[in-house]
Design a protein around this motif. Structure first.
Motif, short mmCIF file in Angstrom:
data_model
loop_
_atom_site.label_atom_id
_atom_site.label_comp_id
_atom_site.label_asym_id
_atom_site.label_seq_id
_atom_site.Cartn_x
_atom_site.Cartn_y
_atom_site.Cartn_z
N MET B 1 -17.34 -4.89 -26.47
CA MET B 1 -16.18 -5.73 -26.82
C MET B 1 -16.53 -7.20 -26.58
SD MET B 1 -12.29 -4.69 -26.20
CE MET B 1 -12.16 -4.83 -24.48
N ASN B 2 -16.10 -8.07 -27.43
CA ASN B 2 -16.54 -9.45 -27.26
C ASN B 2 -15.73 -10.17 -26.19
OD1 ASN B 2 -14.27 -10.80 -28.29
ND2 ASN B 2 -15.00 -10.55 -30.37
N ARG B 3 -16.26 -11.29 -25.78
CA ARG B 3 -15.72 -11.96 -24.60
C ARG B 3 -14.33 -12.52 -24.84
NH1 ARG B 3 -21.36 -13.68 -23.98
NH2 ARG B 3 -22.18 -12.51 -22.23
N TYR B 4 -14.03 -12.89 -26.10
CA TYR B 4 -12.69 -13.38 -26.40
C TYR B 4 -11.66 -12.30 -26.11
CZ TYR B 4 -8.67 -13.93 -29.51
OH TYR B 4 -7.40 -13.95 -30.02
N LEU B 5 -11.91 -11.08 -26.60
CA LEU B 5 -10.96 -10.01 -26.37
C LEU B 5 -10.86 -9.66 -24.88
CD1 LEU B 5 -11.65 -7.69 -29.42
CD2 LEU B 5 -9.71 -9.20 -29.05
N LYS B 6 -12.01 -9.73 -24.19
CA LYS B 6 -11.99 -9.47 -22.75
C LYS B 6 -11.14 -10.52 -22.03
CE LYS B 6 -16.49 -7.30 -22.52
NZ LYS B 6 -17.91 -7.61 -22.30
N LEU B 7 -11.25 -11.76 -22.50
CA LEU B 7 -10.44 -12.82 -21.90
C LEU B 7 -8.96 -12.61 -22.17
CD1 LEU B 7 -12.64 -15.96 -22.62
CD2 LEU B 7 -11.91 -15.18 -20.37
N VAL B 8 -8.65 -12.16 -23.41
CA VAL B 8 -7.25 -11.86 -23.74
C VAL B 8 -6.73 -10.81 -22.78
CG1 VAL B 8 -5.68 -10.89 -25.45
CG2 VAL B 8 -7.47 -12.47 -26.18
N HIS B 9 -7.52 -9.77 -22.61
CA HIS B 9 -7.10 -8.70 -21.71
C HIS B 9 -6.91 -9.23 -20.29
CE1 HIS B 9 -6.72 -4.93 -19.68
NE2 HIS B 9 -7.68 -5.28 -18.87
N LEU B 10 -7.84 -10.08 -19.87
CA LEU B 10 -7.74 -10.65 -18.52
C LEU B 10 -6.40 -11.37 -18.35
CD1 LEU B 10 -9.34 -11.49 -15.86
CD2 LEU B 10 -9.79 -13.62 -17.08
N GLU B 11 -6.04 -12.19 -19.37
CA GLU B 11 -4.79 -12.96 -19.27
C GLU B 11 -3.57 -12.03 -19.32
OE1 GLU B 11 -4.51 -15.95 -18.46
OE2 GLU B 11 -6.50 -16.81 -18.82
N VAL B 12 -3.62 -11.03 -20.18
CA VAL B 12 -2.50 -10.08 -20.26
C VAL B 12 -2.36 -9.36 -18.93
CG1 VAL B 12 -1.67 -7.97 -21.36
CG2 VAL B 12 -2.68 -9.77 -22.76
N HIS B 13 -3.50 -8.96 -18.40
CA HIS B 13 -3.51 -8.22 -17.14
C HIS B 13 -2.91 -9.05 -16.01
CE1 HIS B 13 -5.38 -5.90 -13.82
NE2 HIS B 13 -5.11 -4.91 -14.64
N ARG B 14 -3.20 -10.34 -16.00
CA ARG B 14 -2.70 -11.20 -14.93
C ARG B 14 -1.19 -11.39 -14.99
NH1 ARG B 14 -6.11 -16.52 -15.18
NH2 ARG B 14 -5.48 -16.92 -13.05
N PHE B 15 -0.60 -11.17 -16.19
CA PHE B 15 0.85 -11.42 -16.34
C PHE B 15 1.63 -10.12 -16.42
CE2 PHE B 15 4.58 -12.91 -18.92
CZ PHE B 15 5.02 -13.89 -18.05
N ARG B 16 0.92 -8.97 -16.26
CA ARG B 16 1.56 -7.70 -16.60
C ARG B 16 2.84 -7.42 -15.83
NH1 ARG B 16 -2.53 -7.04 -13.20
NH2 ARG B 16 -2.55 -5.41 -11.60
N TYR B 17 2.83 -7.75 -14.53
CA TYR B 17 4.03 -7.41 -13.75
C TYR B 17 5.23 -8.25 -14.19
CZ TYR B 17 0.97 -4.62 -10.85
OH TYR B 17 0.09 -3.68 -10.42
N ALA B 18 4.96 -9.53 -14.48
CA ALA B 18 6.05 -10.40 -14.95
C ALA B 18 6.60 -9.88 -16.27
CB ALA B 18 5.54 -11.83 -15.11
N LEU B 19 5.69 -9.47 -17.15
CA LEU B 19 6.12 -8.96 -18.46
C LEU B 19 6.96 -7.69 -18.30
CD1 LEU B 19 5.68 -9.61 -21.51
CD2 LEU B 19 3.95 -7.82 -21.50
N PHE B 20 6.49 -6.78 -17.45
CA PHE B 20 7.25 -5.55 -17.25
C PHE B 20 8.60 -5.84 -16.60
CE2 PHE B 20 2.91 -3.27 -16.92
CZ PHE B 20 2.83 -3.24 -18.30
#
Lengths: 418, 270, 229
Positions: B1-20
């Motif tokens: 997987m390319n680094r852009y998508l990994k970075l997207v996942h990283l950012e999503v992951h960091r906000f997951r609790y707020a989003l939920f």
């Protein structure tokens, strides 16, 4: 990939739900209707469109129905953004559609159907606008601009003229060409002193203003009376006509501080019809509207129209429509035609229109809120009043709406494409 | 997987609790409101039936959604505010705090614009996820409504009718016209980029950067707003106006991304 | 070779670095020395592209800084730049994800060497443990150069020795090391080259061995001489 589950799941959720919604769920489907024949030839109704609203379920949505089916008639966002329509595109006169197609450059930004004129050689658009002066005490400027397109060469020219005056607003009523003159009949509205009609005459070759004619409208016979002017110009916006008619009604003056309802309907003392000839500048009274004032009872009204040399009056009440037609060039009066609502079975007449040798009638058959009744439309021959077609809108497809909401539509207006 | 998508996942992951949490809040408020309003309606209808009164019209899911304008708008507004603030926080959180994650983020072996785009993509994922969640909630709420209301009081309604009966949905969040959705969210995406670039101006030039950022947002805002309210119908045909608007958006977008990428790769100070 | 040529940097009209020129060779340990605010950390940040330069050039083995620089030069900042909520195992996973030069075996080896717990969260580490883990993240990359900002700051004696041990071990090997430190005495025996900075200017740079043998001075002696006069 388990590590990326949150992101993958969110993206899948987004694609699935938004995709499904905009593919299937977002369409606010209304039942479909179609004009259905009760009697006669359906082709007679092909130019007719009924306008109304669908009010079933929650909310109300404008719809239109014709012989080919129904559709929502509101201007959607996609329409506004994606369609290539001019501002006059939806006018009932189909000639504008053709003009937009053939002369998109010339038609750009030219609003107002009354300013158009065309013949085989030229297409003309005239505009009269009033600009107030910055200093409120000073007079403003009335500015005429006439754009003329030579259809053979494609050459476009603009003429202008200005007049310093103090008025409220101005608008063009009719544009005609007589020989080598272009006539721009302009209505000038003044504060506290009613309207004036000015025929601005330009040289079609040079574009120079030749002269202007103030069309004499007469004066009220007494101080407590006033004149109402109704101008009857050629009905087809771009068509040529050598004359314009105006109906002058003398009535009691409306005072500003009227309180009781009876005061608001002025008493009519006289109604006179005049004809103005563009070429000669002559004004002549026509002896044609005798008895019109007595017909003006509440709940009934008269519509006037001029199409080439034919002057048509249509007197309309809930019970009947009476049509008189005169040929102004010969003075010949066509036989009067009357169509009674009782001829059509049920309902009362709510609208009528004359177009292309036909009379179109819209009859309301009952109180909508009581019995969801659909209206009836009828088309009659103007020469003898024979009914050629009768029809009514009927639901043809439910589109997911429950059965009891199918007739939740009311149609109060009609338009005839000409 | 390319680094852009990994970075997207990283950012999503960091906000997951707020989003939920936002999702949970939305669900809680809307379901509570729906259950309460539906109960009141059903009770009213039962009462009327008991007294032998004839009600003119049954009620539909769309009617109940229409009754809940304000209550449905509250979690949506909260979500908009939270996500709006996070547009800024998604950058600043990497500078503040003990970890100062920016040190790591900007020394990752990838072009810096991937960091910029990943943060933007994450914001878009959050926004669209909330909108999609709202659609799912509406489906669920309709099911709930159908369970609660006896069929003799119930009038059927289209899903689109329910969406159309809430002004926040139909005017902003979920316009029924697909093109309108694309235009609204397109402008929203553009606005996020403009704010990102404004944040980067501040991060690159600090105090004077705040002035540049405000000016930049003002200019872009004027261009975008001007394009929206462009009233040239007197002269241009609708499709031409659309083309003009599109060009303006494209220019703002192009300039904003170019400037943003340049700032993030060359000018930013950690 | 990391090569800085006349590098200057301004921060709102104040010159932070002025014409800084020096090199850091592969296989050598180069130490940036100076008082607080002399610009030591800023130099490291400019090499990593974390702050722009306003003059001069920085080259790594002849190349300007680009995205590949970060595979060749590993950077160990003066704090652990890992989100507090992340477990150490997640942090290693993160590094492995993004760095193609990541050496998993070396990482495990370093984790064992420093006796670190994979299940601990980054935010809960003591200062010394965080510094060790920070070294793990930097040294587990198969990079040509390692840049360290104050690797000994705030770390107790025992741990300091443990960290210093790393420098002479296989874990650093033949890489070029560029570090800043206050604790010059502790590392004096390790470093090959010193660059003395004063107010953003390179006051003197020298080979330690040369100064020791030719001038019979220690690095600290030179430092005192240059910086305090």
């Amino acid at each position: 990939m388990k590590r990326y589950m949150i992101t993958s799941a969110l993206i899948l959720l987004i694609l699935a739900s938004l995709g499904t919604f905009y593919a299937y769920g977002a369409e606010l489907r209304l039942p479909e209707y179609k004009l259905q024949t009760l009697e006669g030839d359906l082709a007679e109704a092909s130019k007719l469109t009924l306008l109304g609203s669908y009010v079933g379920g929650k909310g109300s949505y404008p719809i239109e129905v014709s012989t080919s089916g129904s559709k929502r008639s509101e201007q959607t966002f996609s329409n506004q953004w994606m369609k290539n329509k001019g501002p006059l595109h939806d006018q009932t006169f189909s000639e504008f559609k053709a003009l937009y197609k053939e002369h998109p450059g010339f038609m750009r930004g030219k609003m107002g159907t009354d300013g158009y004129y065309s013949d085989q050689d030229t297409l003309i658009f005239a505009k009269a606008s009033y600009t107030h002066s910055k200093d409120t005490d000073q007079e403003g400027t009335i500015r005429w601009s006439i754009d003329s397109l030579d259809l053979a060469t494609g050459k476009q020219v603009r003429y202008t003229d200005e007049l310093t005056d103090s008025v409220q607003y101005t608008n063009v009523i009719d544009v005609q060409k007589a020989g080598s003159e272009i006539h721009v009949l302009t209505n000038v509205n003044r504060v506290n002193s009613g309207n004036e009609l000015i025929d601005m005459v330009f040289n079609a070759e040079t574009g120079l203003p030749i002269h202007s004619v103030q069309v004499p409208l007469g004066k009220p016979s007494r101080n407590d009376r006033e004149l109402q002017i109704q101008i009857i110009a050629e009905k087809k916006p771009t068509a040529a006509n050598s004359r314009v008619l105006f109906l002058v009604t003398e009535s009691s003056k409306r005072t500003d501080n009227t309180v009781s309802a009876s005061d608001t309907i002025p008493t009519i003392f006289s109604e006179r019809l005049f004809e103005y000839q563009y070429a000669s500048g002559d004004v002549k009274e026509l002896p044609l509207v005798a008895g019109a004032e007595e017909e003006n009872r509440p709940g009934s009204w008269t519509l006037h129209s001029l199409e080439r040399a034919t002057y048509t009056t249509m007197h309309l009440s809930e019970e009947a429509v009476t049509i008189n037609r005169y040929d102004l060039s010969t003075g010949f009066a066509h036989p009067q035609v009357t169509i009674k609502a009782s001829q059509l079975g049920k309902g009362t007449i709510s609208q009528a229109q004359v177009a292309d040798g036909r009379i179109y009638l819209l009859l309301q058959t009952g109180d909508y809120f009581k019995n969801n009744s659909m209206p009836i439309i009828a088309v009659a021959d103007i020469t003898d009043g024979r009914i050629l077609y009768q029809g009514t809108p009927a639901p043809v497809k439910a589109n997911g709406r429950p059965d009891d909401q199918l007739d939740d539509a009311q149609f109060l207006n009609m338009t005839i494409m000409q | 997987m390319n680094r852009y998508l990994k970075l997207v996942h990283l950012e999503v992951h960091r906000f997951r609790y707020a989003l939920f949490s936002l999702m949970f809040l939305t669900a809680a408020i809307q379901i509570t409101g729906l259950v309460h309003t539906t109960q009141v309606r059903v009770k009213g209808w039962r009462e009327a039936a008991r007294l032998g009164e004839h009600s003119t019209r049954n009620f539909s899911f769309a009617d109940v959604i229409g009754d809940l304008q304000f209550l449905f708008a509250i979690p949506i507004l909260i979500s908009i505010v939270v996500l709006g603030l996070y547009v800024f926080l998604i950058w600043y959180r990497d500078w503040i705090g003990r970890d100062k994650f920016a040190y790591r983020l900007f020394t990752l072996p990838t072009v810096r614009r991937n960091v910029y785009m990943a943060k933007a993509t994450a914001i878009f994922v959050f926004v669209f996820a909330m909108v999609s969640f709202q659609l799912l909630m509406l489906l669920l709420e309709r099911q709930l409504f159908n369970w609660m209301v006896p069929s003799e009081y119930r009038m059927s309604s289209l899903f689109a009718e329910a969406v159309a009966s809430n002004l926040v949905f139909v005017r902003f969040l979920l316009p029924l016209d697909g093109i309108q959705f694309v235009v609204y969210y397109g402008i929203g995406i553009l606005a996020v980029f403009v704010l990102f670039t404004a944040v980067l101006l501040e991060r690159s030039y600090r105090l004077p950067g705040i002035v540049y950022a405000i000016l930049y947002v003002a200019v872009c805002g004027a261009a975008i707003g001007g394009a929206v309210y462009l009233n040239l119908y007197n002269y241009f045909y609708p499709r031409e106006i659309t083309a003009i608007r599109f060009c303006i958006y494209l220019m703002v977008m192009g300039f904003t991304l170019t400037l943003g990428f340049r700032l993030v790769s060359k000018k930013i100070t950690v | 070779m990391i090569e800085l040529v006349r590098v200057s940097q301004k921060y709102t009209y104040k010159e932070v670095l002025k014409d800084v020129t020096f090199t850091a060779e592969k296989g050598q340990i180069t130490c940036l020395l100076g008082l607080n605010g002399a610009g030591k950390s800023t130099i490291l940040k400019t090499i990593m592209g974390l702050t722009p330069i306003h003059g001069g050039s920085i080259r790594i083995d002849g190349e300007e800084i680009n995205q590949n620089t970060y595979e060749r030069v590993s950077y160990i900042p003066d704090h652990l730049a890992i989100p507090a909520s992340m477990k150490l195992s997640d942090a290693l996973r993160f590094m492995e994800d993004f760095y193609s030069c990541w050496n998993k075996d070396r990482a495990n080896e370093l984790m064992r060497f420093f006796d670190l717990d994979l299940d601990e969260r980054a935010g809960r580490l003591s200062k010394g443990t965080a510094a060790k883990f920070n070294l793990v993240l930097g040294l587990a990359q198969d990079s040509d150069y390692v840049i360290m900002d104050e690797p000994f700051a705030g770390i107790d004696l025992f741990n300091r020795e443990r960290i210093a041990e790393v420098f002479s071990s296989e874990l650093v090997g033949n890489r070029g090391v560029l570090l800043t430190t206050h604790e010059v005495k502790e590392v004096e025996y390790l470093i090959d080259k010193a660059v003395l900075l004063r107010d953003g200017v390179v006051a003197r740079s020298f080979e330690c061995e040369q100064v020791r043998s030719e001038e019979s001075k220690s690095v600290v002696d030179v430092m005192k001489e240059v910086l305090l006069t």
